[in-house]
Design a protein around this motif. Structure first.
Motif, PDB file in Angstrom:
ATOM      1  N   LEU A   1      82.286  19.924  32.863  1.00  0.00           N
ATOM      2  CA  LEU A   1      81.551  18.781  32.322  1.00  0.00           C
ATOM      3  C   LEU A   1      80.806  18.025  33.418  1.00  0.00           C
ATOM      4  O   LEU A   1      79.664  17.591  33.239  1.00  0.00           O
ATOM      5  CB  LEU A   1      82.512  17.831  31.608  1.00  0.00           C
ATOM      6  N   ARG A   2      81.453  17.876  34.545  1.00  0.00           N
ATOM      7  CA  ARG A   2      80.863  17.074  35.619  1.00  0.00           C
ATOM      8  C   ARG A   2      79.764  17.803  36.377  1.00  0.00           C
ATOM      9  O   ARG A   2      78.886  17.155  36.958  1.00  0.00           O
ATOM     10  CB  ARG A   2      81.968  16.660  36.596  1.00  0.00           C
ATOM     11  N   ASN A   3      79.804  19.130  36.374  1.00  0.00           N
ATOM     12  CA  ASN A   3      78.950  19.868  37.294  1.00  0.00           C
ATOM     13  C   ASN A   3      77.950  20.819  36.659  1.00  0.00           C
ATOM     14  O   ASN A   3      77.064  21.312  37.358  1.00  0.00           O
ATOM     15  CB  ASN A   3      79.823  20.635  38.293  1.00  0.00           C
TER      16      ASN A   3
ATOM     17  N   ALA B   1      93.746  30.641  37.163  1.00  0.00           N
ATOM     18  CA  ALA B   1      94.282  30.759  38.520  1.00  0.00           C
ATOM     19  C   ALA B   1      93.214  31.205  39.507  1.00  0.00           C
ATOM     20  O   ALA B   1      93.318  30.942  40.705  1.00  0.00           O
ATOM     21  CB  ALA B   1      95.454  31.743  38.539  1.00  0.00           C
ATOM     22  N   ASP B   2      92.179  31.881  39.019  1.00  0.00           N
ATOM     23  CA  ASP B   2      91.096  32.362  39.872  1.00  0.00           C
ATOM     24  C   ASP B   2      89.793  31.612  39.604  1.00  0.00           C
ATOM     25  O   ASP B   2      88.710  32.107  39.935  1.00  0.00           O
ATOM     26  CB  ASP B   2      90.884  33.867  39.646  1.00  0.00           C
ATOM     27  N   TYR B   3      89.905  30.431  39.025  1.00  0.00           N
ATOM     28  CA  TYR B   3      88.707  29.698  38.613  1.00  0.00           C
ATOM     29  C   TYR B   3      87.734  29.471  39.768  1.00  0.00           C
ATOM     30  O   TYR B   3      86.521  29.728  39.646  1.00  0.00           O
ATOM     31  CB  TYR B   3      89.105  28.358  37.989  1.00  0.00           C
ATOM     32  N   LEU B   4      88.224  29.017  40.896  1.00  0.00           N
ATOM     33  CA  LEU B   4      87.315  28.674  41.995  1.00  0.00           C
ATOM     34  C   LEU B   4      86.576  29.893  42.537  1.00  0.00           C
ATOM     35  O   LEU B   4      85.468  29.767  43.059  1.00  0.00           O
ATOM     36  CB  LEU B   4      88.074  27.974  43.120  1.00  0.00           C
ATOM     37  N   THR B   5      87.169  31.085  42.419  1.00  0.00           N
ATOM     38  CA  THR B   5      86.496  32.285  42.925  1.00  0.00           C
ATOM     39  C   THR B   5      85.290  32.653  42.072  1.00  0.00           C
ATOM     40  O   THR B   5      84.401  33.371  42.541  1.00  0.00           O
ATOM     41  CB  THR B   5      87.469  33.476  42.962  1.00  0.00           C
ATOM     42  N   ARG B   6      85.250  32.182  40.828  1.00  0.00           N
ATOM     43  CA  ARG B   6      84.119  32.498  39.927  1.00  0.00           C
ATOM     44  C   ARG B   6      83.383  31.228  39.486  1.00  0.00           C
ATOM     45  O   ARG B   6      82.568  31.281  38.559  1.00  0.00           O
ATOM     46  CB  ARG B   6      84.634  33.244  38.677  1.00  0.00           C
TER      47      ARG B   6
ATOM     48  N   ASP C   1      80.934  29.280  40.626  1.00  0.00           N
ATOM     49  CA  ASP C   1      79.470  29.240  40.637  1.00  0.00           C
ATOM     50  C   ASP C   1      78.903  30.027  39.461  1.00  0.00           C
ATOM     51  O   ASP C   1      77.928  29.602  38.823  1.00  0.00           O
ATOM     52  CB  ASP C   1      78.935  29.803  41.958  1.00  0.00           C
ATOM     53  N   GLU C   2      79.493  31.176  39.191  1.00  0.00           N
ATOM     54  CA  GLU C   2      79.051  32.006  38.069  1.00  0.00           C
ATOM     55  C   GLU C   2      79.261  31.280  36.745  1.00  0.00           C
ATOM     56  O   GLU C   2      78.401  31.317  35.843  1.00  0.00           O
ATOM     57  CB  GLU C   2      79.840  33.314  38.089  1.00  0.00           C
ATOM     58  N   LEU C   3      80.389  30.584  36.625  1.00  0.00           N
ATOM     59  CA  LEU C   3      80.694  29.874  35.379  1.00  0.00           C
ATOM     60  C   LEU C   3      79.792  28.654  35.201  1.00  0.00           C
ATOM     61  O   LEU C   3      79.385  28.323  34.080  1.00  0.00           O
ATOM     62  CB  LEU C   3      82.164  29.453  35.372  1.00  0.00           C
TER      63      LEU C   3
END
Length: 425
Positions: A204-206, A172-177, A179-181
């Motif tokens: 996979l794409r990024n 649910a908070d994926y987009l907030t982290r 860049d770190e991931l």
């Protein structure tokens, strides 16, 4: 205190649908409260390219009242995008577009009050009394709870996800982290549903390399969602009525077996993941690990890394997975309603497991003259369609008809070709 015919708590898609359909009811004084400053729909999962799993017709109103001004098509017309949508030939709109549609509707519905946190619901003699943080309380003859769902994190991962210093996050908070991931040396995604698949596809794409990317799931396969035409009839009001009529013990046994109805992955996403892996394999094995049938039984941090204790369900074997980051794509649970309803005490009816006792018309059993309804808090009584956007307008119409004591929205008697019980043979 101001008194309303109807008060809604929470303004997600389902109470927003109720608010939109209520505009067609002359003389109905309805108001809806939400603690957030504006409507948002899963903002942390608006991954580029992700689409709804239901057609655009499953909007706030169309499947009940296609002439309602809050339809998705009217939203497109108002935005000047109706012809581009027509030429795009997209039956399933992007998630980001649905989020924008919801905000468009909420901004045009004067009954919606954002920035109003309802902290409790009590009984004031002949009406419900809603306590609102920092505001005057209000009275209502009828209340509809639409408080939505909250991220569900398995017990072994809870401490890690709750620690802001650990690179572990619910999807649910994926987009907030994100860049770190993307930059992490290794990432393990846990969960077999659509959100897990969308996170894996985005990684996979990024990511510059997919070495160190793992996807673990407890289900026996990375399975597609049931999307056959007759299979989808389990999301019809006919099936909902059949499910509600089953004994409680039977419903409790049936729901887990229906996981592929609401926890599967759409075939387009599965295909895109395979295509990306194939593209990555041209110059050698892509390095990503996809393993179903695995459950996480423990988790800890050791020397700056995360260690997951996992067990393979079928093999009965255990192992330790070391990873730099974790995404728990482990779904959602119904938001707890007990704190809100504490002021009603024992008047609220519950089943043998302490869950709300919900009638066929979504009315909670209540030892009071008022009516309390729920939206998306009744999967245990109404089946897998409870959180499905496609049934939202229908449920809202049923509730409105019950509140008004008459038919304000005509609903068909039959909605499926399938006969689900012997009584209809």
């Amino acid at each position: 205190m101001r008194r309303h015919h109807l008060a809604g708590v929470g303004i997600g898609p389902f109470n927003l649908s109720l608010a939109a359909l209520a505009t067609a009811v002359d003389g109905l004084d309805a108001v809806f409260f939400d603690s957030r400053p504006e409507f948002r729909w899963h903002p942390g999962l608006l991954v580029e390219g992700a689409t709804l799993q239901v057609p655009f017709l499953a909007d706030l109103v169309t499947l009940v009242d296609p002439t309602n001004p809050f339809s998705f098509l009217n939203y497109l017309r108002d935005r000047g995008r109706l012809l581009p949508f027509y030429f795009a030939e997209r039956f399933h709109p992007p998630r980001a577009e649905y989020d924008d549609y919801g905000r468009w509707a909420a901004a045009r519905l004067p009954s919606c009050r954002f920035g109003h946190e309802v902290t409790g619901i009590g009984w004031a003699g002949d009406a419900f009394e809603l306590t609102i943080a920092g505001k005057e309380p209000v009275l209502a003859d009828n209340v509809v709870l639409g408080v939505g769902s909250v991220p569900s994190v398995p017990e072994p991962l809870r401490d890690l996800v709750a620690d802001p210093g650990v690179p572990a996050v619910h999807s649910a908070d994926y987009l907030t982290r994100r860049d770190e991931l993307l930059a992490a040396e290794s990432v393990t995604v846990v969960g077999s549903g659509q959100s897990g698949a969308e996170v894996v596809l985005d990684l996979l794409r990024n990511r510059s390399t997919v070495d160190g990317l793992r996807w673990l799931a407890r289900t026996p396969a990375f399975a597609p969602m049931e999307y056959s035409k007759l299979g989808l009839e389990q999301f019809t009001p006919d099936y909902t009525a059949y499910f509600h009529g089953l004994p409680e013990a039977v419903r409790d046994r049936l729901l887990p077996a229906q996981w592929q109805l609401y926890k599967g992955i759409d075939t387009e996403t599965i295909g895109a993941i395979h295509d990306e892996l194939y593209r990555r394999s041209i110059t050698g094995p892509p390095g990503a690990v996809l393993t179903p049938g695995v459950e996480v039984v423990s988790a800890s941090t050791v020397e700056g890394r995360i260690e997951l204790g996992v067990r393979h369900v079928q093999q009965g074997r255990s192992a330790t997975v070391r990873t730099a980051a974790v995404v728990a794509a482990t779904g959602y649970a119904e938001a707890p309603t007990a704190p809100l309803l504490a002021g009603l005490g024992d008047a609220v009816g519950r089943d043998r497991r302490g869950r709300l006792a919900v009638g066929a018309d979504y009315r909670v059993a209540l030892d009071l003259p008022g009516s309390l309804f729920v939206q998306n808090a009744e999967r245990h009584t109404h089946g897998p369609g409870a959180p499905d956007l496609g049934l939202g307008a229908w449920r809202a119409a049923v509730i409105l008809n019950a509140v008004c004591g008459k038919t304000v929205h005509e609903l068909p008697d039959r909605t499926a070709f399938t006969t689900f019980g012997l009584e209809d043979l």
